[in-house]
Design a protein around this motif. Structure first.
Motif, mmCIF file in Angstrom:
data_model
loop_
_atom_site.group_PDB
_atom_site.id
_atom_site.type_symbol
_atom_site.label_atom_id
_atom_site.label_comp_id
_atom_site.label_asym_id
_atom_site.label_seq_id
_atom_site.Cartn_x
_atom_site.Cartn_y
_atom_site.Cartn_z
ATOM 1 N N ASP A 1 -0.594 12.936 -5.192
ATOM 2 C CA ASP A 1 -1.337 11.712 -5.479
ATOM 3 C C ASP A 1 -1.249 10.754 -4.293
ATOM 4 O O ASP A 1 -0.198 10.626 -3.651
ATOM 5 N N ALA B 1 -1.388 6.907 -2.727
ATOM 6 C CA ALA B 1 -0.992 5.569 -3.177
ATOM 7 C C ALA B 1 -0.762 4.671 -1.981
ATOM 8 O O ALA B 1 -0.645 5.121 -0.840
ATOM 9 N N LEU C 1 -2.424 3.314 -7.106
ATOM 10 C CA LEU C 1 -2.779 4.728 -7.012
ATOM 11 C C LEU C 1 -4.205 4.881 -6.513
ATOM 12 O O LEU C 1 -5.106 4.130 -6.901
#
Length: 416
Positions: free
Chosen positions: A290, A292, A302
Motif C-alpha cells: 500500500d 501512503a 493512504l
C-alpha cells in the motif's frame, strides 16, 4: 438480558452452556487434529461458528469459506488446503484476495491476534455485557478477529441472519465491527426510524468519510476507524476523526512511497510460497504494497495499492488474478480488469474481454455464471466490455489505463 458469551443468530440464542456442549460434541464427532487445517463451510452461520470454535479448542486451524461461493469454487479452495499440516504454532487461516481456483491462504499464530486484544478492548471499552455485531461473513479475517476478541472478553456475538441490516440486529447489538459500506447501510436503517442500541463502531477495510462519521455521531454511535490488512492485522487507527496514527504496538515507516509496519501482529505468511503482496524484511518490517504519505501533523494518508489493486466494497481485487481466471473460460482469449468509480462501493470491477476468433459472444449472465465458478463474489466483474483487438502497451501488456479511460469516456463496447 443476553448472557455473556452467547451466540445470537436470527431469533435463536445459543447460551454459553449450550455452546460449550455443541463445541464438545463437534470435537468428539470430528476429531480435529492439532496443527491441521480444517475447511469449514455451512449455510448456517451459527453452525459454522460452532465448528470453527471447536476446531480451535482442539488445537486445529479453521479455514472458513463463504456460503455465497459456488460449489465449484469452494471445492477448489478446500481441496487446496484440506488436511494440510501447518504446525501447532498456527491457530488461524483465512483466505486472501486471491481469485483463482486456489487462492492464497494466510496463516497466523494465536498470539499475533491476542497481543492486540487489550488495545482493542480499551478502544471499544468492551465488556462481557456487550453484544458484538459482525455483518461480514465468517470467511472474512475481520470477522474471525472479532470472534476471537469477543470470546476473550466474554462478550456475545451477533451473526446476521440475512445479508442486509435489520431492525432486529440493531436493537440487540451494542458494538459493530464492519466496513464503511456496511456501516452506511446500518446508518440508513436507523435514520429511517429503526431503534438501536449501538454505541460504538469499529470500522476497517476502506476509506471512512467524514460525512458518515457525522451521521453516526448524530445517532449516538462513536466511530473508530482503522487501517490494516489480513496479513498485517492492525496498522493504524483513527479514533478522533483527525486521521490515522500508528495503532498501539505498531511502528510504521514509508519507503519509496510504500507503507511498512513492524509489530507482533503480523501473520506468519502464506500456506504456499510464491506470489502475494505480503513481504517481510530481515528486520521484521512487513508490507502488502500500500502507498501512503504523512500529512503535516504526521497522520497517515493512504494512497492505494502499489500493484494497482481495486478496492471494491472493502475487498481487495488484484487485476492480474481475475484476468487469469477469466482467460480460463472457453472462448476468451484475453482479458483486462480495471476499476470504475462508484459512490457506494468505491469501485466496480470491470473487464474488457477479447473473444477467440470465430466464437460467439456470450451474454453477461453467462459470463457471470462462468466467473462465479472461478471467483469469489466480490471479484466477479460488474461491468463487461468486449474488443476484437486488446489495446496493449509497448511491452505487450494490456493497456489498463487506456482501457479504463475508454470505458469512462463511454467509448468501449458494452456487452449485453
Amino acid at each position: 438480558m443476553t448472557k455473556p458469551g452467547s451466540i445470537l443468530h436470527g431469533s435463536k440464542t445459543i447460551g454459553p452452556a449450550e455452546l460449550n456442549e455443541r463445541v464438545s460434541r463437534f470435537v468428539a464427532e470430528n476429531d480435529p487434529r492439532i496443527g491441521i487445517i480444517h475447511p469449514i463451510l455451512d449455510d448456517n452461520a451459527a453452525d459454522a461458528l460452532v465448528a470453527l470454535l471447536a476446531v480451535r479448542e482442539a488445537g486445529g486451524v479453521p479455514l472458513v469459506g463463504d456460503s455465497r461461493w459456488s460449489t465449484q469454487y469452494w471445492s477448489a479452495v478446500s481441496s487446496h488446503a484440506k488436511a494440510e499440516c501447518v504446525g501447532g504454532d498456527k491457530a488461524w487461516a483465512s483466505f486472501s484476495s486471491g481469485s483463482s481456483g486456489a487462492p492464497r491462504v494466510i496463516l497466523r499464530s494465536a498470539s499475533s491476534w491476542q497481543v492486540s486484544f487489550a488495545a482493542v478492548t480499551d478502544l471499544l471499552a468492551l465488556t462481557a455485557d456487550d453484544v458484538v455485531y459482525v455483518p461480514a461473513p465468517l470467511a472474512s479475517s475481520l470477522t474471525l478477529f472479532s470472534v476471537a476478541h469477543s470470546r476473550s472478553v466474554g462478550a456475545s456475538i451477533l451473526l446476521p441472519s440475512r445479508p442486509s441490516s435489520s431492525a432486529e440486529h440493531l436493537t440487540r447489538a451494542t458494538v459493530v465491527h464492519t466496513t464503511p459500506q456496511s456501516l452506511r447501510a446500518i446508518v440508513e436503517v436507523i435514520e429511517g426510524g429503526a431503534p438501536h442500541s449501538m454505541r460504538v463502531a469499529l470500522v476497517g477495510g476502506d476509506h471512512l468519510d467524514h460525512a458518515l462519521r457525522r451521521r453516526c455521531a448524530a445517532l449516538g454511535i462513536r466511530v473508530i476507524g482503522y487501517y490494516g490488512a489480513a496479513e498485517l492485522s492492525f496498522v493504524a487507527v483513527d479514533d478522533d476523526g483527525l486521521g490515522l496514527r500508528p495503532f498501539p504496538g505498531v511502528q510504521t515507516r514509508i519507503v519509496g512511497g510504500e507503507l511498512w509496519a513492524r509489530s507482533a501482529y503480523l501473520a506468519s505468511g502464506y500456506l504456499e510460497d510464491g506470489g502475494g503482496p505480503f513481504r517481510v524484511d530481515g528486520e521484521g518490517w512487513g508490507t502488502v504494497g500500500d502507498r501512503a504519505e504523512n500529512d503535516a501533523s504526521g497522520r497517515l494518508m493512504l494512497r492505494g495499492r502499489i500493484d494497482g489493486a481495486i478496492l471494491t466494497s472493502s475487498a481487495t481485487v488484484i487485476p492480474d488474478e481475475v484476468e487469469a481466471a477469466l482467460r480460463s473460460i472457453d472462448g476468451i482469449d484475453d482479458a483486462a480488469v480495471f476499476g470504475l468509480p462508484n459512490e457506494r462501493t468505491g469501485a466496480l470491477v470491470a473487464a474488457l474481454v477479447q473473444f477467440s476468433p470465430g466464437s460467439s459472444r456470450p451474454s453477461t449472465a453467462r459470463l457471470r455464471e462462468q466467473a462465479a465458478a472461478r471467483l469469489p463474489l466480490t471479484h466477479i466483474p460488474r461491468r463487461w466490455f468486449w474488443t476484437e483487438d486488446m489495446p496493449r502497451t509497448s511491452t505487450g501488456k494490456a493497456a489498463r489505463s487506456q482501457i479504463r479511460l475508454c470505458a469512462l469516456e463511454k467509448k468501449a463496447r458494452r456487452l449485453d
